[in-house]
Design an enzyme around this catalytic site. Structure first.
Site, PDB file in Angstrom:
ATOM      1  N   HIS A 120      -4.933 -11.169  -8.101  1.00  0.00           N
ATOM      2  CA  HIS A 120      -3.697 -11.835  -8.540  1.00  0.00           C
ATOM      3  C   HIS A 120      -3.870 -12.331  -9.968  1.00  0.00           C
ATOM      4  CE1 HIS A 120      -0.245 -14.600  -8.542  1.00  0.00           C
ATOM      5  NE2 HIS A 120       0.222 -13.840  -7.562  1.00  0.00           N
ATOM      6  N   GLU A 140       0.813  -9.947  -0.623  1.00  0.00           N
ATOM      7  CA  GLU A 140       1.325  -8.678  -0.106  1.00  0.00           C
ATOM      8  C   GLU A 140       0.556  -8.170   1.115  1.00  0.00           C
ATOM      9  OE1 GLU A 140       3.978  -8.175  -1.269  1.00  0.00           O
ATOM     10  OE2 GLU A 140       4.096  -8.197  -3.450  1.00  0.00           O
TER      11      GLU A 140
HETATM   12  N1  COA Z   1      -9.040  -3.622  -6.226  1.00  0.00           N
HETATM   13  C1  COA Z   1     -10.069  -3.243  -7.011  1.00  0.00           C
HETATM   14  N2  COA Z   1     -10.283  -3.722  -8.254  1.00  0.00           N
HETATM   15  C2  COA Z   1      -9.394  -4.604  -8.713  1.00  0.00           C
HETATM   16  C3  COA Z   1      -8.303  -5.055  -7.959  1.00  0.00           C
HETATM   17  C4  COA Z   1      -8.146  -4.531  -6.661  1.00  0.00           C
HETATM   18  N3  COA Z   1      -7.128  -4.908  -5.890  1.00  0.00           N
HETATM   19  N4  COA Z   1      -7.590  -5.941  -8.670  1.00  0.00           N
HETATM   20  C5  COA Z   1      -8.210  -6.060  -9.854  1.00  0.00           C
HETATM   21  N5  COA Z   1      -9.296  -5.241  -9.886  1.00  0.00           N
HETATM   22  C6  COA Z   1     -10.222  -5.093 -10.987  1.00  0.00           C
HETATM   23  C7  COA Z   1      -9.589  -4.242 -12.065  1.00  0.00           C
HETATM   24  O1  COA Z   1      -9.885  -2.877 -11.885  1.00  0.00           O
HETATM   25  C8  COA Z   1     -10.199  -4.791 -13.326  1.00  0.00           C
HETATM   26  O2  COA Z   1     -11.424  -4.191 -13.522  1.00  0.00           O
HETATM   27  P1  COA Z   1     -11.859  -3.737 -15.011  1.00  0.00           P
HETATM   28  O3  COA Z   1     -11.965  -5.039 -15.773  1.00  0.00           O
HETATM   29  O4  COA Z   1     -13.180  -3.049 -14.797  1.00  0.00           O
HETATM   30  O5  COA Z   1     -10.775  -2.847 -15.504  1.00  0.00           O
HETATM   31  C9  COA Z   1     -10.426  -6.263 -13.004  1.00  0.00           C
HETATM   32  O6  COA Z   1     -10.455  -6.369 -11.576  1.00  0.00           O
HETATM   33  C10 COA Z   1      -9.310  -7.158 -13.547  1.00  0.00           C
HETATM   34  O7  COA Z   1      -8.038  -6.594 -13.155  1.00  0.00           O
HETATM   35  P2  COA Z   1      -6.680  -6.825 -13.957  1.00  0.00           P
HETATM   36  O8  COA Z   1      -5.813  -5.621 -13.800  1.00  0.00           O
HETATM   37  O9  COA Z   1      -6.955  -7.325 -15.328  1.00  0.00           O
HETATM   38  O10 COA Z   1      -6.079  -8.018 -13.146  1.00  0.00           O
HETATM   39  P3  COA Z   1      -4.587  -8.542 -13.289  1.00  0.00           P
HETATM   40  O11 COA Z   1      -4.669 -10.007 -13.169  1.00  0.00           O
HETATM   41  O12 COA Z   1      -3.886  -7.977 -14.454  1.00  0.00           O
HETATM   42  O13 COA Z   1      -3.938  -7.848 -12.011  1.00  0.00           O
HETATM   43  C11 COA Z   1      -3.015  -7.332  -9.947  1.00  0.00           C
HETATM   44  C12 COA Z   1      -3.439  -8.450 -10.910  1.00  0.00           C
HETATM   45  C13 COA Z   1      -2.366  -7.967  -8.725  1.00  0.00           C
HETATM   46  C14 COA Z   1      -1.972  -6.399 -10.615  1.00  0.00           C
HETATM   47  C15 COA Z   1      -4.267  -6.516  -9.521  1.00  0.00           C
HETATM   48  O14 COA Z   1      -5.204  -7.381  -8.924  1.00  0.00           O
HETATM   49  C16 COA Z   1      -3.929  -5.334  -8.620  1.00  0.00           C
HETATM   50  O15 COA Z   1      -3.602  -4.252  -9.115  1.00  0.00           O
HETATM   51  N6  COA Z   1      -4.006  -5.515  -7.250  1.00  0.00           N
HETATM   52  C17 COA Z   1      -3.700  -4.445  -6.345  1.00  0.00           C
HETATM   53  C18 COA Z   1      -2.192  -4.287  -6.185  1.00  0.00           C
HETATM   54  C19 COA Z   1      -1.564  -5.456  -5.446  1.00  0.00           C
HETATM   55  O16 COA Z   1      -2.060  -5.931  -4.431  1.00  0.00           O
HETATM   56  N7  COA Z   1      -0.414  -5.915  -5.954  1.00  0.00           N
HETATM   57  C20 COA Z   1       0.308  -7.024  -5.373  1.00  0.00           C
HETATM   58  C21 COA Z   1       0.241  -8.217  -6.267  1.00  0.00           C
HETATM   59  S1  COA Z   1       0.898  -9.668  -5.521  1.00  0.00           S
END
Ligand code: COA
Length: 377
Positions: free
Chosen positions: A256, A314
């Site tokens: 998140h 979610e």
């Molecule tokens: N599974 C595996 N790795 C994950 C992850 C997950 N669910 N969520 C984040 N990471 C990793 C990313 O790959 C990233 O790694 P990197 O630095 O090597 O590229 C790191 O953690 C940071 O991720 P980032 O995209 O910067 O985090 P964010 O704060 O922008 O993203 C979300 C938040 C929710 C978009 C992200 O955690 C995600 O895509 N989750 C899965 C989709 C989901 O559940 N969405 C519903 C949100 S309520």
């Protein structure tokens, strides 16, 4: 303006004061209308949650009755909206597109004269729009709304044509209360921006639907369910997680932007889903989901040490909504059916003490170009 002033995505910038909800991402706490999210979600009807957001207090029994009636009497949609929804269903447009178009068509004749009346109307018609679209998608006739059922029950009734049992109604209602408001997220910011121009509440809600649709905001719970089903079939959660992470894929329902611990809404929805599956005598699927959560959180800690990836809202949304019989194609529209309470409350709050929302951009283009006629380019 110097580059130093640029703040992409407005991260860390406060642009409004609100009494509606408060998030503590470090502690994993969410307060809605002064109540911890679990307290509200477990006890309130959706109508009470909306009243709370609109009035900053809970209604008396008489006020609740009056508010419920005021919402229920606006549930019907006209022929124009039905025609739009039939067409969207025939062309298999996504449910969120149908909701956006249906919301615009169903609210012909509303305006900025009585914002609270518009707000009630838009909340009242959202479930009818979604259910009507879905009935057409399934080749069934739409079911007329029933004013004697409460908001959540009437929604399920219009989807299935059958009066839902109380366990399913409570499941949906807990979900609607849990996600009704969540700080100044992207769709809520959209709603506030629209009314800050002194536009109307229906326009604000319609624009917010478009914002919620994106996969970075409300579009994720469907893929979570696909993943849960895949884990169930795979039979070895640890193996499944390892394969996904090794392939560089993300685990749906984890991570998140704000929370660094388990999303407090995940706890509320997990309890609600557990209760629902227990009562339905179908504990197998739920137990496998819980086991998967544990395996996934451990694996993510190993995979991204220091990043604090934990369960988000979610994950158990998918489990709960699937359990109570909401089709996965409608998960994001369910989110909108709840969040429209927050959008409209924010719109009313903005109108109460309005200041046009109008940030700046840093221009990175050229200046002083001289015009070249088209035949010389
Ligand atoms: N599974 C595996 N790795 C994950 C992850 C997950 N669910 N969520 C984040 N990471 C990793 C990313 O790959 C990233 O790694 P990197 O630095 O090597 O590229 C790191 O953690 C940071 O991720 P980032 O995209 O910067 O985090 P964010 O704060 O922008 O993203 C979300 C938040 C929710 C978009 C992200 O955690 C995600 O895509 N989750 C899965 C989709 C989901 O559940 N969405 C519903 C949100 S309520």
């Amino acid at each position: 303006m110097s580059d130093g002033d640029l703040n992409r995505g407005l991260e860390g910038i406060r642009v409004a004061e609100t009494r509606l909800s408060d998030i503590d991402g470090e502690a994993g706490e969410l307060t809605i209308g002064g109540y911890p999210v679990g307290e509200l979600a477990r006890n309130a009807t959706y109508e009470e949650s909306v009243f709370l957001l609109y009035n900053d207090r809970l209604p008396s029994a008489d006020e609740l009755d009056e508010f419920r009636t005021a919402l229920a009497e606006h549930r019907e949609i006209g022929d124009e909206a039905r025609a739009v929804l039939r067409r969207a269903a025939e062309e298999e447009k996504p449910a969120m597109d149908a909701l956006r178009m249906g919301a615009a068509a169903a609210n012909l004749g509303t305006g900025a004269e009585d914002p609270e009346a518009d707000a009630r109307r838009v909340i009242a018609v959202f479930p009818t729009i979604v259910a009507t679209y879905w009935r057409y998608r399934e080749g069934d006739d739409p079911v007329e709304p029933r004013a004697d059922l409460r908001h959540a029950a009437n929604y399920l009734y219009m989807l299935t044509g059958e009066e839902p049992d109380e366990a399913a109604v409570r499941g949906v209602e807990t979900y609607l209360n849990t996600v009704i408001d969540h700080g100044l997220n992207a769709s809520t910011f959209t709603a506030r921006t629209v009314v800050s121009t002194e536009s109307d509440v229906v326009s604000a809600a319609t624009a917010a639907v478009g914002t919620l649709k994106g996969p970075l905001h409300g579009g994720a719970p469907g893929p979570v369910l696909d993943m849960l089903n895949a884990v169930h079939e795979h039979g070895d959660p640890e193996g499944y997680v390892r394969e996904k992470l090794e392939a560089g894929e993300r685990l749906m329902g984890f991570g998140h932007r704000v929370y660094r611990v388990r999303d407090p809404r995940a706890a509320v929805l997990s309890d609600a889903a557990s209760e629902f599956y227990d009562e339905a005598g179908d504990t197998d699927f739920f137990e496998s989901i819980e086991a998967f959560e544990e395996v996934a959180v451990d694996a993510l800690a190993e995979h991204k040490p220091g990043r604090d990836l934990d369960t988000n809202v979610e994950f158990y949304t998918a489990a709960l909504l699937d359990g109570v019989g909401v089709p996965k194609e409608l998960f994001t529209t369910c989110f909108a059916i709840s969040r429209v309470g927050g959008w409209t409350a924010h719109a009313l709050e903005q109108l109460d003490d309005n200041r046009l929302i109008r940030p700046l951009s840093s221009y990175v283009g050229d200046h002083d170009r001289s015009w070249t006629p088209v035949d010389e380019r």
